[in-house]
Design an enzyme around this catalytic site. Structure first.
Site, PDB file in Angstrom:
ATOM      1  N   GLY A 140      40.430   9.278  23.729  1.00 36.68           N
ATOM      2  CA  GLY A 140      39.077   9.774  23.453  1.00 36.68           C
ATOM      3  C   GLY A 140      38.027   9.374  24.462  1.00 36.68           C
ATOM      4  O   GLY A 140      36.847   9.318  24.133  1.00 36.68           O
ATOM      5  N   ASN A 143      57.158   3.039  28.344  1.00 42.38           N
ATOM      6  CA  ASN A 143      56.639   3.894  27.289  1.00 42.38           C
ATOM      7  C   ASN A 143      57.426   3.672  25.986  1.00 42.38           C
ATOM      8  O   ASN A 143      58.584   4.054  25.894  1.00 42.38           O
ATOM      9  CB  ASN A 143      56.759   5.353  27.755  1.00 42.38           C
ATOM     10  CG  ASN A 143      56.022   6.299  26.853  1.00 42.38           C
ATOM     11  OD1 ASN A 143      55.641   5.930  25.745  1.00 42.38           O
ATOM     12  ND2 ASN A 143      55.831   7.506  27.315  1.00 42.38           N
ATOM     13  N   LYS A 188      53.251   0.895  26.783  1.00 44.38           N
ATOM     14  CA  LYS A 188      52.320   1.821  26.131  1.00 44.38           C
ATOM     15  C   LYS A 188      52.747   1.987  24.692  1.00 44.38           C
ATOM     16  O   LYS A 188      53.880   2.367  24.393  1.00 44.38           O
ATOM     17  CB  LYS A 188      52.291   3.174  26.835  1.00 44.38           C
ATOM     18  CG  LYS A 188      51.212   4.099  26.247  1.00 44.38           C
ATOM     19  CD  LYS A 188      50.895   5.216  27.178  1.00 44.38           C
ATOM     20  CE  LYS A 188      49.787   6.112  26.666  1.00 44.38           C
ATOM     21  NZ  LYS A 188      49.562   7.233  27.591  1.00 44.38           N
ATOM     22  N   LYS A 193      53.633  10.155  35.960  1.00 42.22           N
ATOM     23  CA  LYS A 193      54.181  10.764  34.744  1.00 42.22           C
ATOM     24  C   LYS A 193      55.355   9.906  34.254  1.00 42.22           C
ATOM     25  O   LYS A 193      56.081   9.320  35.070  1.00 42.22           O
ATOM     26  CB  LYS A 193      54.676  12.180  35.085  1.00 42.22           C
ATOM     27  CG  LYS A 193      55.542  12.858  34.029  1.00 42.22           C
ATOM     28  CD  LYS A 193      54.755  13.285  32.817  1.00 42.22           C
ATOM     29  CE  LYS A 193      55.641  13.895  31.727  1.00 42.22           C
ATOM     30  NZ  LYS A 193      54.933  14.006  30.434  1.00 42.22           N
ATOM     31  N   SER A 194      55.549   9.810  32.951  1.00 41.75           N
ATOM     32  CA  SER A 194      56.719   9.104  32.424  1.00 41.75           C
ATOM     33  C   SER A 194      57.976   9.744  32.980  1.00 41.75           C
ATOM     34  O   SER A 194      58.143  10.972  32.888  1.00 41.75           O
ATOM     35  CB  SER A 194      56.765   9.209  30.900  1.00 41.75           C
ATOM     36  OG  SER A 194      55.813   8.362  30.318  1.00 41.75           O
ATOM     37  N   LEU A 202      58.696  15.577  28.296  1.00 46.03           N
ATOM     38  CA  LEU A 202      59.061  14.770  29.473  1.00 46.03           C
ATOM     39  C   LEU A 202      59.495  15.568  30.709  1.00 46.03           C
ATOM     40  O   LEU A 202      60.505  15.224  31.345  1.00 46.03           O
ATOM     41  CB  LEU A 202      60.174  13.773  29.101  1.00 46.03           C
ATOM     42  CG  LEU A 202      59.725  12.486  28.432  1.00 46.03           C
ATOM     43  CD1 LEU A 202      60.957  11.710  27.908  1.00 46.03           C
ATOM     44  CD2 LEU A 202      58.957  11.615  29.408  1.00 46.03           C
ATOM     45  N   THR A 262      43.029  13.653  28.139  1.00 47.83           N
ATOM     46  CA  THR A 262      42.568  15.018  27.849  1.00 47.83           C
ATOM     47  C   THR A 262      41.429  15.450  28.780  1.00 47.83           C
ATOM     48  O   THR A 262      41.447  16.562  29.332  1.00 47.83           O
ATOM     49  CB  THR A 262      42.125  15.116  26.371  1.00 47.83           C
ATOM     50  OG1 THR A 262      43.244  14.792  25.538  1.00 47.83           O
ATOM     51  CG2 THR A 262      41.636  16.520  26.029  1.00 47.83           C
ATOM     52  N   SER A 317      48.969   8.432  31.843  1.00 48.46           N
ATOM     53  CA  SER A 317      50.235   9.013  32.256  1.00 48.46           C
ATOM     54  C   SER A 317      50.439  10.359  31.560  1.00 48.46           C
ATOM     55  O   SER A 317      50.087  10.528  30.392  1.00 48.46           O
ATOM     56  CB  SER A 317      51.394   8.080  31.903  1.00 48.46           C
ATOM     57  OG  SER A 317      52.615   8.676  32.285  1.00 48.46           O
ATOM     58  N   CYS A 358      56.839   7.867  23.206  1.00 44.74           N
ATOM     59  CA  CYS A 358      56.869   9.314  23.419  1.00 44.74           C
ATOM     60  C   CYS A 358      57.253  10.027  22.125  1.00 44.74           C
ATOM     61  O   CYS A 358      58.352   9.816  21.602  1.00 44.74           O
ATOM     62  CB  CYS A 358      57.862   9.695  24.517  1.00 44.74           C
ATOM     63  SG  CYS A 358      57.999  11.492  24.678  1.00 44.74           S
TER      64      CYS A 358
HETATM   65  C1  DHB Z   1      55.466  13.071  26.703  1.00 45.51           C
HETATM   66  C2  DHB Z   1      54.482  12.826  25.779  1.00 45.51           C
HETATM   67  C3  DHB Z   1      54.066  11.525  25.553  1.00 45.51           C
HETATM   68  O1  DHB Z   1      53.089  11.217  24.671  1.00 45.51           O
HETATM   69  C4  DHB Z   1      54.662  10.501  26.247  1.00 45.51           C
HETATM   70  O2  DHB Z   1      54.268   9.254  26.019  1.00 45.51           O
HETATM   71  C5  DHB Z   1      55.651  10.755  27.178  1.00 45.51           C
HETATM   72  C6  DHB Z   1      56.045  12.061  27.389  1.00 45.51           C
HETATM   73  C7  DHB Z   1      55.920  14.453  26.913  1.00 45.51           C
HETATM   74  O3  DHB Z   1      55.986  15.209  25.950  1.00 45.51           O
HETATM   75  O4  DHB Z   1      56.243  14.790  28.073  1.00 45.51           O
END
Ligand code: DHB
Length: 305
Positions: A244, A118, A160, A43-44, A71, A266, A19, A121
């Protein structure tokens, strides 16, 4: 060869997107829908859409990434209404308040196959990561479990988690999970509040939070593997490995530690959807050489010396 199951949901391919990466807009979700990715994970989201933090908010190299996106997302209704034709569709929920999460859980559309709640974050100023507060996590999961109680048996109630580093913390969080209806755990989110800097400019590399951000990429793999293996041992949940995964060998190691599927963050950012083909092909080659026909042949079978 790479089929798997998360809780009772069948997936054709055990590799999909983490995500946050390339899963915010309709175009990105559509692209995931036609890619090899075994699931489309959003996406969250928050109830209302958000612009996120100021730019630059992401930086990476071969070894690591750092992000403090804050976010940015199109809001719950958009992700709740999006339909994915080809494969299971999960949405990641990351409300700004606990009540926001309960609102979203109460209003999930029936076509949503699973959620990833989540608890980790790290990038919102003034907010701590729920997963590091055991009392909050316990109350949160109790209430979320009540709300999701009438979901069908193949619904994936995933969470998560942030990375843990302490034996007592692993045990404590596993106990809380075992007393809830959670049936899937993604290990791990980025390592919160790292700092990556550049000597020549004597500067940090991202703008928000004076350069502090979540660390991902190859450097976090040993921590991800440890968390995958711990939660595989301590719970009955399906474990999703994240952290990773750049090669088929990285995916193989996550599965050996107990992962039923793996997410790519990544590397997905760096290579786009083609990474799912490449990593899957590399994983299949390792399995053929070891004479493994399915991932169940080696999942969780890590040997101890
Ligand atoms: C974001 C980063 C994260 O690691 C996450 O779990 C949720 C949102 C972010 O910065 O958008």
């Amino acid at each position: 060869m790479l089929v798997s199951k998360i809780n009772n949901t069948d997936i054709n391919y055990c590799i999909y997107n983490a995500s946050g990466v390339r899963c915010s807009t309709k175009n990105e979700l559509n692209k995931l829908n036609i890619s090899k990715s075994g699931i489309v994970l959003s996406k969250s989201c928050t109830i209302n859409s958000r612009q996120g933090n100021s730019l630059p908010r992401y930086w990476d190299n071969n070894l690591l990434s750092i992000n403090s996106s804050g976010l940015p997302n199109l809001g719950f209704d958009f992700y709740n209404e999006y339909k994915c034709i080809n494969k299971p569709y999960f949405i990641s929920l990351s409300g700004m308040k606990y009540d926001d999460n309960f609102y979203m859980l109460n209003n999930l559309n029936n076509h949503i196959n699973g959620i990833e709640l989540n608890l980790s974050c790290p990038n919102i100023k003034g907010h701590s990561q729920t997963g590091y507060d055991f009392n909050q996590t316990e109350n949160f999961l109790r209430k979320a479990s009540e709300i999701l109680d009438d979901k069908k048996s193949d619904f994936v109630f995933g969470i998560k988690l942030p990375p843990y580093f302490d034996e007592h913390h692993f045990n404590k969080i596993a106990e809380i999970i075992n007393n809830s209806k959670v049936n899937s755990i993604t290990c791990i989110n980025s390592l919160g509040n790292g700092l990556v800097i550049d000597s020549e400019s004597e500067s940090c590399l991202i703008k928000p939070k004076n350069g502090f951000g979540g660390i991902g990429g190859s450097v976090i793999k040993p921590i991800a593997l440890a968390n995958v293996h711990k939660f595989y041992s301590l719970t009955k949940c399906s474990i999703i490995g994240c952290g990773g995964i750049k090669t088929g060998n990285d995916a193989f190691q996550h599965i050996l530690c107990g992962a039923s599927a793996v997410q790519v963050g990544t590397t997905f950012y760096q290579e786009d959807t083609e990474c799912f083909n490449r990593i899957g092909d590399e994983l299949k080659e390792i399995m053929i050489n070891k004479n493994y026909k399915t991932i169940d042949n080696f999942k969780g079978n890590l040997k101890y010396l």
